[in-house]
Design a protein around this motif. Structure first.
Motif, short mmCIF file in Angstrom:
data_model
loop_
_atom_site.label_atom_id
_atom_site.label_comp_id
_atom_site.label_asym_id
_atom_site.label_seq_id
_atom_site.Cartn_x
_atom_site.Cartn_y
_atom_site.Cartn_z
N THR A 14 12.29 -9.85 27.92
CA THR A 14 11.91 -10.97 27.05
C THR A 14 10.44 -10.89 26.65
O THR A 14 9.76 -11.91 26.53
N GLU A 28 16.23 -10.86 32.09
CA GLU A 28 14.79 -10.70 32.37
C GLU A 28 14.58 -10.64 33.88
O GLU A 28 14.97 -11.55 34.60
N GLY A 47 8.03 -10.80 33.43
CA GLY A 47 8.35 -12.22 33.36
C GLY A 47 8.46 -12.63 31.91
O GLY A 47 8.19 -11.84 30.99
N GLY A 52 8.12 -13.63 28.27
CA GLY A 52 7.03 -13.41 27.31
C GLY A 52 6.46 -12.01 27.40
O GLY A 52 5.72 -11.58 26.53
N ASN A 56 -6.39 -5.02 33.47
CA ASN A 56 -6.34 -5.22 32.04
C ASN A 56 -7.26 -6.40 31.73
O ASN A 56 -7.96 -6.88 32.62
N SER A 71 5.17 -4.92 18.53
CA SER A 71 6.39 -4.95 19.35
C SER A 71 7.35 -6.02 18.81
O SER A 71 8.57 -5.79 18.71
P1 FAD Z 1 6.81 -6.21 27.38
O1 FAD Z 1 6.00 -7.29 26.80
O2 FAD Z 1 6.21 -5.37 28.43
O3 FAD Z 1 8.14 -6.87 27.91
C1 FAD Z 1 9.09 -6.18 28.65
C2 FAD Z 1 9.90 -7.16 29.48
O4 FAD Z 1 11.01 -6.48 30.05
C3 FAD Z 1 9.12 -7.75 30.65
O5 FAD Z 1 9.17 -9.15 30.58
C4 FAD Z 1 9.83 -7.21 31.88
O6 FAD Z 1 9.84 -8.13 32.94
C5 FAD Z 1 11.23 -6.94 31.37
N1 FAD Z 1 11.93 -5.87 32.09
C6 FAD Z 1 11.47 -4.63 32.39
N2 FAD Z 1 12.42 -3.92 33.04
C7 FAD Z 1 13.51 -4.73 33.16
C8 FAD Z 1 14.78 -4.56 33.74
N3 FAD Z 1 15.16 -3.41 34.32
N4 FAD Z 1 15.65 -5.61 33.72
C9 FAD Z 1 15.29 -6.79 33.14
N5 FAD Z 1 14.07 -7.00 32.58
C10 FAD Z 1 13.20 -5.98 32.57
N6 FAD Z 1 -1.32 -6.71 23.12
C11 FAD Z 1 -1.86 -7.33 22.06
O7 FAD Z 1 -1.39 -7.13 20.94
N7 FAD Z 1 -2.91 -8.18 22.20
C12 FAD Z 1 -3.48 -8.45 23.40
O8 FAD Z 1 -4.42 -9.24 23.48
C13 FAD Z 1 -2.93 -7.81 24.53
N8 FAD Z 1 -3.48 -8.02 25.75
C14 FAD Z 1 -2.83 -7.53 26.84
C15 FAD Z 1 -3.30 -7.93 28.10
C16 FAD Z 1 -2.61 -7.57 29.23
C17 FAD Z 1 -3.10 -8.08 30.56
C18 FAD Z 1 -1.48 -6.71 29.13
C19 FAD Z 1 -0.76 -6.26 30.37
C20 FAD Z 1 -1.02 -6.28 27.88
C21 FAD Z 1 -1.70 -6.70 26.73
N9 FAD Z 1 -1.26 -6.34 25.45
C22 FAD Z 1 -1.82 -6.95 24.36
C23 FAD Z 1 -0.14 -5.42 25.24
C24 FAD Z 1 1.13 -6.20 24.93
O9 FAD Z 1 1.33 -7.15 25.92
C25 FAD Z 1 2.32 -5.26 24.83
O10 FAD Z 1 2.08 -4.32 23.82
C26 FAD Z 1 3.60 -6.02 24.48
O11 FAD Z 1 3.82 -7.08 25.37
C27 FAD Z 1 4.79 -5.08 24.51
O12 FAD Z 1 5.94 -5.80 24.21
P2 FAD Z 1 7.39 -5.36 24.67
O13 FAD Z 1 8.29 -6.47 24.30
O14 FAD Z 1 7.68 -4.01 24.15
O15 FAD Z 1 7.30 -5.20 26.26
#
Ligand code: FAD
Length: 518
Positions: free
Chosen positions: A97, A119, A149, A151, A341, A500
């Motif tokens: 999520t 999630e 978690g 978000g 981070n 993303s």
């Molecule tokens: P994620 O946001 O990583 O979400 C993946 C989700 O999948 C997680 O909630 C996880 O719990 C879940 N998951 C994983 N494996 C499993 C499983 N096997 N079963 C069930 N659930 C699972 N980007 C910006 O653009 N601006 C910012 O200011 C910024 N600051 C950041 C600060 C921090 C501290 C961090 C860590 C990242 C930051 N980023 C920022 C990067 C940004 O958060 C990511 O690029 C973005 O969240 C990626 O989105 P996503 O949906 O691909 O993956």
């Protein structure tokens, strides 16, 4: 409607000045307008530069004025997101999520698809408590932390909403954010930013919005395996049950290392380059002074983006995820390992400004094998944890440059919680990385005065800049499993919150309208 560009407003003037400028440019009195884009020009006299949409037709404007304004005036047409469920998709399971999973869920649920979101982490409210505990005590919950978690990874971040994408659908991502409680200025700011304090609430509102559309969330539940039949997923297996659907969206982010191992078993992934390094902290007022030549409460805390490609060095080095007025945070998801981070609140008025300073790496550093990059991350994070003994290893820049552990801090105090220890960060990475970062710090100092100042602080380690793997896909579909859609940063196709989210939205469009069936 018309769009009017390049309207300059001195930084210390308000919106009345803007409407006056529009009136002057168009020689009109009666009109409504809304801001379309706003950027800061700090090159000469500091000013904001606006683009506005005015509710007048081009035919209402004097021809001489149109001629004079040249490219700065033209007709404007609003873009609408029109999507239909042509493929009659009935159900989808979405794993993760983060922004990618949420925005895919949003559109699919809106179009009547029965969506289930799995999630591994907790709801954002409960996750907040676990992260507070992490900051206060250093105690990590491996499924509820800054990476995992509701978000996703960006929830406890700077909440920078910048994106380099020219795709018009980005505006729909921003509209969904605003509809769910984000400030309207993200629709037009050149560098939109929301801050972790507001973002958490937006994520909660998006959940309620998606649930109202009929979707079901399953928190604290982890994908652990697939059941595969004839090149398709028959069902997915979690640590609590099994789920079947027409299609499966994998939006697991860049830190789901146990899940990457499972995907490798089915030969779905390949390694990809990424970047590693440290986080650097300066006093915010020094960065503001360096960037604006002055300090003013009327200006936003200053940002920078720097990169150095030096042919003499084995690695390019760049700054990443800059957090003006922000904090350095523990972003680990594995016990006895440490990575960090940056995050900030909406006001961005913390004492320090920070950013990652990272060097690009590939298999020359970590070797062959789909999981070699991930294994390298693990090794580095273990070293950093050992060095800090549960706290963060920090070093003054001068001491890093001179290869000695810090003994006393100067004007910059590290923001990492619950605390830090002095260390020599040169002991963590291979020498070629240290060398490239040292060289880059000196060169970056030419662009932002004081960047390489003696008292600036480095904190280790920044290892999760992007995914160490790619989940191979073609047109959003896994090459090997026809009804699997790997998306977002973990799959290696986006970097950051907005790209993303956009990847999630576009994947949902492909599922609903694409030529190939699930
Ligand atoms: P994620 O946001 O990583 O979400 C993946 C989700 O999948 C997680 O909630 C996880 O719990 C879940 N998951 C994983 N494996 C499993 C499983 N096997 N079963 C069930 N659930 C699972 N980007 C910006 O653009 N601006 C910012 O200011 C910024 N600051 C950041 C600060 C921090 C501290 C961090 C860590 C990242 C930051 N980023 C920022 C990067 C940004 O958060 C990511 O690029 C973005 O969240 C990626 O989105 P996503 O949906 O691909 O993956």
């Amino acid at each position: 409607m018309i769009i009017l560009r390049n309207i300059k407003v001195p930084y210390d003037k308000d919106e009345k000045f803007l409407s006056g400028e529009i009136a002057k440019k168009l020689n009109k009195r009666d009109f409504n307008y809304k801001i379309y884009k706003k950027s800061l020009d700090a090159r000469h006299e500091i000013s904001f530069v606006y683009q506005v949409i005015v509710d007048l037709d081009l035919a209402d404007i004097d021809k001489k004025i149109i001629k004079r304004l040249k490219n700065n005036i033209e007709e404007f047409h609003e873009d609408k997101l029109e999507v239909e469920n042509i493929n009659k998709i009935k159900s989808a399971v979405i794993i993760g999520t983060g922004p990618a999973g949420l925005f895919a869920a949003y559109l699919l649920a809106k179009k009547g698809v029965k969506v289930t979101l799995i999630e591994r982490g907790k709801k954002v409210e409960e996750r907040l408590r676990d992260i507070d505990t992490l900051h206060e005590t250093g105690k990590l919950d491996e499924n509820s932390n800054v990476q995992f978690g509701e978000g996703g990874a960006g929830t406890f971040s700077d909440g920078k909403l910048t994106s380099r994408s020219k795709d018009k659908r980005v505006s729909h991502v921003f509209e969904i954010f605003v509809k769910n409680g984000a400030p309207e200025d993200i629709l037009y700011e050149q560098k939109p930013h929301i801050g972790t304090d507001i973002l958490r609430n937006v994520i909660k509102n998006i959940r309620q919005d998606i649930e109202r559309k009929g979707a079901i969330y399953k928190f604290s539940e982890k994908l652990i395996d697939f059941e595969i039949c004839n090149g398709k997923i028959n069902k997915i297996i979690t640590d609590k049950g099994e789920y079947s659907a027409d299609c499966y969206i994998l939006a697991i982010g860049n830190s789901a290392r146990d899940t990457f191992v499972m995907l490798d078993k089915y030969d779905l992934i390949e390694q990809k380059p990424f970047a590693v390094g440290f986080r650097i902290e300066h006093l915010r007022k020094n960065i503001d002074k360096a960037q604006y030549g002055m300090i003013s409460e009327k200006l936003p805390s200053a940002t920078y983006q720097l990169n150095v490609t030096d042919k003499e060095e084995a690695h390019s080095v760049y700054t990443f995820c800059m957090c003006p007025g922000g904090y350095v945070v523990n972003s680990s998801s594995i016990k006895s390992q440490l990575c960090i981070n940056g995050m900030s609140y909406h006001d961005r008025r913390g004492e320090n400004s920070n950013s990652a300073v990272v060097a690009t790496i590939d298999k020359k550093i970590y070797g062959e094998g789909n999981l070699a990059g991930m294994n390298f991350q693990n090794e580095i994070e273990k070293k950093a944890y050992k060095m800090g003994g549960g706290l963060a290893p920090v070093q003054r820049v001068k001491d890093f440059m001179e290869n000695r552990a810090t003994e006393k801090l100067g004007e910059v105090l590290p923001t990492f919680k619950p605390g830090y220890v002095f260390a020599d960060l040169n002991e963590i990475y291979p020498e070629s990385i240290n060398h490239a970062i040292k060289n880059a710090l000196k060169l970056m100092n030419r662009r932002v005065h004081g960047f390489c100042s003696d008292d600036a602080i480095l904190t280790g380690v920044e290892t999760r800049t992007s995914s160490p793997i790619r989940i191979v896909r073609e047109n959003y579909r896994s090459e090997k499993l026809k009804n699997l859609f790997p998306i977002g940063e973990g799959a290696g196709y986006s970097g950051g919150i907005i790209s993303s989210a956009l990847d999630g939205l576009k994947c949902a469009m492909e599922i609903l309208e694409g030529e190939k069936e699930c």
